[in-house]
Design a protein around this motif. Structure first.
Motif, PDB file in Angstrom:
ATOM      1  N   SER A 234      11.192  -2.226  -0.031  1.00 33.81           N
ATOM      2  CA  SER A 234       9.937  -2.088   0.702  1.00 33.81           C
ATOM      3  C   SER A 234       8.755  -1.917  -0.245  1.00 33.81           C
ATOM      4  O   SER A 234       7.716  -2.568  -0.108  1.00 33.81           O
ATOM      5  CB  SER A 234      10.035  -0.903   1.656  1.00 33.81           C
ATOM      6  N   THR A 237       8.118  -5.191  -2.206  1.00 32.09           N
ATOM      7  CA  THR A 237       7.544  -6.242  -1.372  1.00 32.09           C
ATOM      8  C   THR A 237       6.051  -6.013  -1.137  1.00 32.09           C
ATOM      9  O   THR A 237       5.235  -6.941  -1.190  1.00 32.09           O
ATOM     10  CB  THR A 237       8.284  -6.306  -0.027  1.00 32.09           C
ATOM     11  N   ASN A 238       5.690  -4.760  -0.851  1.00 28.61           N
ATOM     12  CA  ASN A 238       4.269  -4.435  -0.658  1.00 28.61           C
ATOM     13  C   ASN A 238       3.460  -4.732  -1.915  1.00 28.61           C
ATOM     14  O   ASN A 238       2.352  -5.291  -1.861  1.00 28.61           O
ATOM     15  CB  ASN A 238       4.113  -2.967  -0.270  1.00 28.61           C
ATOM     16  N   THR A 241       3.130  -8.518  -2.318  1.00 30.15           N
ATOM     17  CA  THR A 241       2.175  -9.103  -1.361  1.00 30.15           C
ATOM     18  C   THR A 241       0.744  -8.866  -1.797  1.00 30.15           C
ATOM     19  O   THR A 241      -0.120  -9.765  -1.752  1.00 30.15           O
ATOM     20  CB  THR A 241       2.414  -8.510   0.026  1.00 30.15           C
ATOM     21  N   ASN A 242       0.461  -7.623  -2.221  1.00 28.43           N
ATOM     22  CA  ASN A 242      -0.886  -7.308  -2.696  1.00 28.43           C
ATOM     23  C   ASN A 242      -1.253  -8.152  -3.914  1.00 28.43           C
ATOM     24  O   ASN A 242      -2.380  -8.656  -4.032  1.00 28.43           O
ATOM     25  CB  ASN A 242      -0.991  -5.822  -3.034  1.00 28.43           C
TER      26      ASN A 242
END
Length: 317
Positions: A234, A237-238, A241-242
């Motif tokens: 998690s 992935t965050n 993405t950023n």
């Protein structure tokens, strides 16, 4: 020279006399059951408990001898103030007399009466029992995961008694070692089960000491690998993405070329971010394992004519 010879003769006579005086049913090596143990640093018993066991054995032996009028062959073994009686007596009444005599000794918390109503065992049998005890003790010392110095081993007519306070894992390992030792006909466990916490911290058996971390059943507290992997995935992935969004915005804002160049830059950023996710997750999972697996001893059981019987005696009330 004559005086020196007389001195040596006197010493020899004193030694012989001491051997006769101390050759009671419990103290004799050949004349009694073979019992391993003694005051050793690795013993889980406190010094007070060890000395109490020795005092109990002396008093109980004297009382049984008096109750039976010095008849029969018996052995008195105390461990954690629990007394094991083995040997042979003439009648069932003598068997009960011996148990009552031991139960009356101060500090005795229970009696395990394994006396048999039968003729006294032969000296050859007692010598064989002594040899079997030595082999079992040696095998326990060589076994991985077995606290050999915290186990009392007693052999009577081919039956091996294991006494102590052990975890269930330690008990099973010790039992397997004993039952695969040549010469053993039966294994009887006189064991009080304790937790891993009590085994590692005898002075803090329930983990109430704030300065010491409690111990789990496996010996250490290990984080759940699936939870760690989920959290790591998690977070990674965050972050990815950023990073991709920032790269795409930067490419759009600064691109003077065609839209395809901007798209190529964004795709490259996303690909790099995905690679970062995989590396982060793998590193997190690998670092989550903080202990090495416990190595269990590999015991090869020799074929026997009859299977060795294993019996666990109930706790003494």
């Amino acid at each position: 020279m004559k005086s020196m010879n007389n001195r040596w003769i006197s010493l020899a006579l004193c030694s012989a006399l001491a051997g006769v005086v101390l050759s009671g049913c419990t103290a004799a090596v050949v004349g009694g059951a073979a019992a391993g143990g003694g005051l050793v640093m690795a013993d889980r018993r406190s010094p007070q408990t060890q000395y109490a066991d020795q005092a109990i054995e002396l008093q109980a032996d004297s009382r049984v001898s008096e109750a039976l009028n010095k008849q029969g062959h018996y052995n008195v073994i105390s461990y954690y103030r629990k007394v094991l009686l083995t040997g042979e007596v003439a009648t069932a009444e003598d068997r009960q007399k011996a148990q009552a005599a031991v139960a009356g000794v101060p500090e005795v918390v229970g009696v395990v009466n394994e006396l048999a109503v039968m003729p006294d065992s032969a000296l050859s049998q007692r010598s064989s029992d002594t040899y079997v005890t030595s082999k079992v003790k040696t095998n326990l010392l060589n076994a991985n995961g077995v606290p050999a110095n915290s186990i009392k081993v007693v052999t009577e007519r081919g039956t091996v008694y294991l006494m102590g306070r052990l975890t269930r894992r330690e008990t099973e390992l010790a039992t397997e070692v004993a039952r695969t030792t040549s010469g053993v006909e039966r294994v009887v466990r006189v064991v009080d089960f304790i937790s891993e916490q009590a085994a590692l911290h005898p002075n803090d058996p329930y983990g109430t000491n704030a300065t010491a971390a409690p111990v789990s059943s496996s010996g250490v507290t290990v984080p759940d690998a699936s939870a760690v992997q989920s959290q790591a995935t998690s977070a990674a992935t965050n972050a990815a993405t950023n990073a991709a969004n920032n790269a795409a915005n930067s490419a759009v804002n600064t691109a003077n070329g065609s839209v395809s160049n901007a798209s190529s830059t964004a795709n490259s950023a996303i690909s790099n971010a995905n690679s970062s996710v995989n590396n982060t997750v793998n590193n997190a999972v690998n670092n989550a394992v903080v202990t090495s697996p416990v190595t269990q001893p590999t015991i090869v059981q020799q074929p026997a004519a009859q299977p060795i019987q294993v019996q666990t005696l109930p706790p003494v009330q």
